[in-house]
Design a protein around this motif. Sequence first.
Motif, PDB file in Angstrom:
ATOM      1  N   VAL A  18       0.819  -1.284   0.057  1.00  0.00           N
ATOM      2  CA  VAL A  18      -0.140   0.052  -0.117  1.00  0.00           C
ATOM      3  C   VAL A  18       0.870   1.214  -0.022  1.00  0.00           C
ATOM      4  O   VAL A  18       0.488   2.180  -0.693  1.00  0.00           O
ATOM      5  CB  VAL A  18      -1.027  -0.131   1.142  1.00  0.00           C
ATOM      6  CG1 VAL A  18      -1.521   1.225   1.467  1.00  0.00           C
ATOM      7  CG2 VAL A  18      -2.232  -0.951   1.024  1.00  0.00           C
ATOM      8  N   ALA A  19       1.839   1.193   0.945  1.00  0.00           N
ATOM      9  CA  ALA A  19       2.881   2.450   0.765  1.00  0.00           C
ATOM     10  C   ALA A  19       3.278   2.666  -0.575  1.00  0.00           C
ATOM     11  O   ALA A  19       3.582   3.765  -0.808  1.00  0.00           O
ATOM     12  CB  ALA A  19       3.758   2.182   1.968  1.00  0.00           C
ATOM     13  N   THR A  21       2.433   1.674  -3.585  1.00  0.00           N
ATOM     14  CA  THR A  21       1.631   2.160  -4.687  1.00  0.00           C
ATOM     15  C   THR A  21       1.187   3.461  -4.164  1.00  0.00           C
ATOM     16  O   THR A  21       1.214   4.285  -5.245  1.00  0.00           O
ATOM     17  CB  THR A  21       0.206   1.317  -4.122  1.00  0.00           C
ATOM     18  OG1 THR A  21       0.357   0.120  -4.474  1.00  0.00           O
ATOM     19  CG2 THR A  21      -0.757   1.784  -5.315  1.00  0.00           C
ATOM     20  N   ARG A  22       1.062   4.032  -2.996  1.00  0.00           N
ATOM     21  CA  ARG A  22       0.680   5.617  -2.732  1.00  0.00           C
ATOM     22  C   ARG A  22       2.077   6.385  -3.413  1.00  0.00           C
ATOM     23  O   ARG A  22       1.873   7.415  -4.050  1.00  0.00           O
ATOM     24  CB  ARG A  22       0.376   5.844  -1.433  1.00  0.00           C
ATOM     25  CG  ARG A  22      -0.872   5.326  -0.982  1.00  0.00           C
ATOM     26  CD  ARG A  22      -1.264   5.603   0.378  1.00  0.00           C
ATOM     27  NE  ARG A  22      -2.440   5.040   0.737  1.00  0.00           N
ATOM     28  CZ  ARG A  22      -3.232   4.480   1.803  1.00  0.00           C
ATOM     29  NH1 ARG A  22      -1.986   4.509   2.703  1.00  0.00           N
ATOM     30  NH2 ARG A  22      -4.571   4.347   1.917  1.00  0.00           N
ATOM     31  N   GLY A  23       3.175   5.824  -3.100  1.00  0.00           N
ATOM     32  CA  GLY A  23       4.324   6.458  -3.443  1.00  0.00           C
ATOM     33  C   GLY A  23       4.378   6.642  -5.070  1.00  0.00           C
ATOM     34  O   GLY A  23       4.915   7.523  -5.589  1.00  0.00           O
ATOM     35  N   LEU A  25       1.864   6.521  -7.174  1.00  0.00           N
ATOM     36  CA  LEU A  25       0.845   7.526  -7.404  1.00  0.00           C
ATOM     37  C   LEU A  25       1.083   8.928  -7.260  1.00  0.00           C
ATOM     38  O   LEU A  25       1.092   9.946  -8.040  1.00  0.00           O
ATOM     39  CB  LEU A  25      -0.559   7.171  -6.505  1.00  0.00           C
ATOM     40  CG  LEU A  25      -1.170   6.081  -7.016  1.00  0.00           C
ATOM     41  CD1 LEU A  25      -2.569   5.881  -6.160  1.00  0.00           C
ATOM     42  CD2 LEU A  25      -1.533   5.834  -8.600  1.00  0.00           C
ATOM     43  N   ARG A  26       2.013   9.099  -6.163  1.00  0.00           N
ATOM     44  CA  ARG A  26       2.427  10.428  -5.747  1.00  0.00           C
ATOM     45  C   ARG A  26       3.490  10.887  -7.213  1.00  0.00           C
ATOM     46  O   ARG A  26       3.450  11.935  -7.481  1.00  0.00           O
ATOM     47  CB  ARG A  26       3.081  10.729  -4.671  1.00  0.00           C
ATOM     48  CG  ARG A  26       2.038  11.041  -3.381  1.00  0.00           C
ATOM     49  CD  ARG A  26       2.909  11.388  -2.192  1.00  0.00           C
ATOM     50  NE  ARG A  26       3.836  10.390  -1.788  1.00  0.00           N
ATOM     51  CZ  ARG A  26       3.547   9.155  -1.274  1.00  0.00           C
ATOM     52  NH1 ARG A  26       2.370   8.872  -0.652  1.00  0.00           N
ATOM     53  NH2 ARG A  26       4.592   8.572  -0.506  1.00  0.00           N
ATOM     54  N   ARG A  29       1.679  11.692 -10.498  1.00  0.00           N
ATOM     55  CA  ARG A  29       0.681  12.717 -10.240  1.00  0.00           C
ATOM     56  C   ARG A  29       0.976  14.080 -11.141  1.00  0.00           C
ATOM     57  O   ARG A  29       2.183  14.462 -10.947  1.00  0.00           O
ATOM     58  CB  ARG A  29       0.427  13.311  -9.061  1.00  0.00           C
ATOM     59  CG  ARG A  29      -0.630  14.093  -8.825  1.00  0.00           C
ATOM     60  CD  ARG A  29      -1.220  14.804  -7.399  1.00  0.00           C
ATOM     61  NE  ARG A  29      -1.297  13.329  -6.653  1.00  0.00           N
ATOM     62  CZ  ARG A  29      -0.763  13.313  -5.163  1.00  0.00           C
ATOM     63  NH1 ARG A  29      -0.133  14.001  -4.908  1.00  0.00           N
ATOM     64  NH2 ARG A  29      -1.060  12.102  -4.704  1.00  0.00           N
ATOM     65  N   GLU A  48      -6.487  -4.747  -1.388  1.00  0.00           N
ATOM     66  CA  GLU A  48      -6.257  -3.235  -1.077  1.00  0.00           C
ATOM     67  C   GLU A  48      -5.863  -2.317  -2.012  1.00  0.00           C
ATOM     68  O   GLU A  48      -6.144  -0.939  -1.997  1.00  0.00           O
ATOM     69  CB  GLU A  48      -5.396  -3.121   0.515  1.00  0.00           C
ATOM     70  CG  GLU A  48      -5.786  -3.928   1.516  1.00  0.00           C
ATOM     71  CD  GLU A  48      -6.836  -2.923   1.958  1.00  0.00           C
ATOM     72  OE1 GLU A  48      -6.812  -1.901   2.105  1.00  0.00           O
ATOM     73  OE2 GLU A  48      -7.976  -3.627   2.475  1.00  0.00           O
ATOM     74  N   MET A  49      -4.940  -2.928  -2.942  1.00  0.00           N
ATOM     75  CA  MET A  49      -4.246  -1.905  -3.913  1.00  0.00           C
ATOM     76  C   MET A  49      -5.489  -1.567  -4.928  1.00  0.00           C
ATOM     77  O   MET A  49      -5.556  -0.410  -5.458  1.00  0.00           O
ATOM     78  CB  MET A  49      -3.177  -2.660  -4.516  1.00  0.00           C
ATOM     79  CG  MET A  49      -1.872  -2.600  -3.930  1.00  0.00           C
ATOM     80  SD  MET A  49      -0.502  -3.476  -4.709  1.00  0.00           S
ATOM     81  CE  MET A  49      -0.285  -2.542  -5.999  1.00  0.00           C
ATOM     82  N   ILE A  52      -6.885   1.619  -3.824  1.00  0.00           N
ATOM     83  CA  ILE A  52      -6.186   2.940  -4.079  1.00  0.00           C
ATOM     84  C   ILE A  52      -5.975   3.257  -5.321  1.00  0.00           C
ATOM     85  O   ILE A  52      -5.957   4.202  -5.765  1.00  0.00           O
ATOM     86  CB  ILE A  52      -4.655   2.644  -3.500  1.00  0.00           C
ATOM     87  CG1 ILE A  52      -4.591   2.348  -1.852  1.00  0.00           C
ATOM     88  CG2 ILE A  52      -3.708   3.517  -3.674  1.00  0.00           C
ATOM     89  CD1 ILE A  52      -3.577   1.795  -1.372  1.00  0.00           C
ATOM     90  N   SER A  56      -7.240   5.843 -10.700  1.00  0.00           N
ATOM     91  CA  SER A  56      -5.760   6.536 -11.259  1.00  0.00           C
ATOM     92  C   SER A  56      -5.498   5.805 -12.578  1.00  0.00           C
ATOM     93  O   SER A  56      -6.307   4.955 -13.076  1.00  0.00           O
ATOM     94  CB  SER A  56      -4.803   5.939 -10.220  1.00  0.00           C
ATOM     95  OG  SER A  56      -4.578   4.492 -10.286  1.00  0.00           O
TER      96      SER A  56
END
Length: 104
Positions: A18-19, A21-23, A25-26, A29, A48-49, A52, A56
């Motif tokens: 998850v962490a 994946t969020r990275g 996406l950042r 962006r 979970e992914m 998120i 996107s």
Amino acid sequence: MKTIVANWKMNLSVRESVALTRGVLRGVRGKENLPEIVLCPSFVAMSEMRKILARSRVQLGAQDVYWDDRGAFTGEISSRQLKELSCSYVILGHSERRRELAET
């Protein structure tokens, strides 16, 4: 179009997936001319992914798939199950699965 596929193998926990994946996406962006990006976590992180990645451009992929849709195939996952997770890609033919598990 070029495609980047990130295969996380069996290296990350759900939380780490998850962490990361969020990275990712950042990192993408606001960028326009990117190749298609596909993230392939271990199966335990896919649900979970999916949440998120839902809105996107980054796609969810699977690390493997079994050829039957249903049955007593312990530890396997079917294309039907992957479709439920909005999985668009699957990596097949892994060298370690050919070598260690004698898959062809």
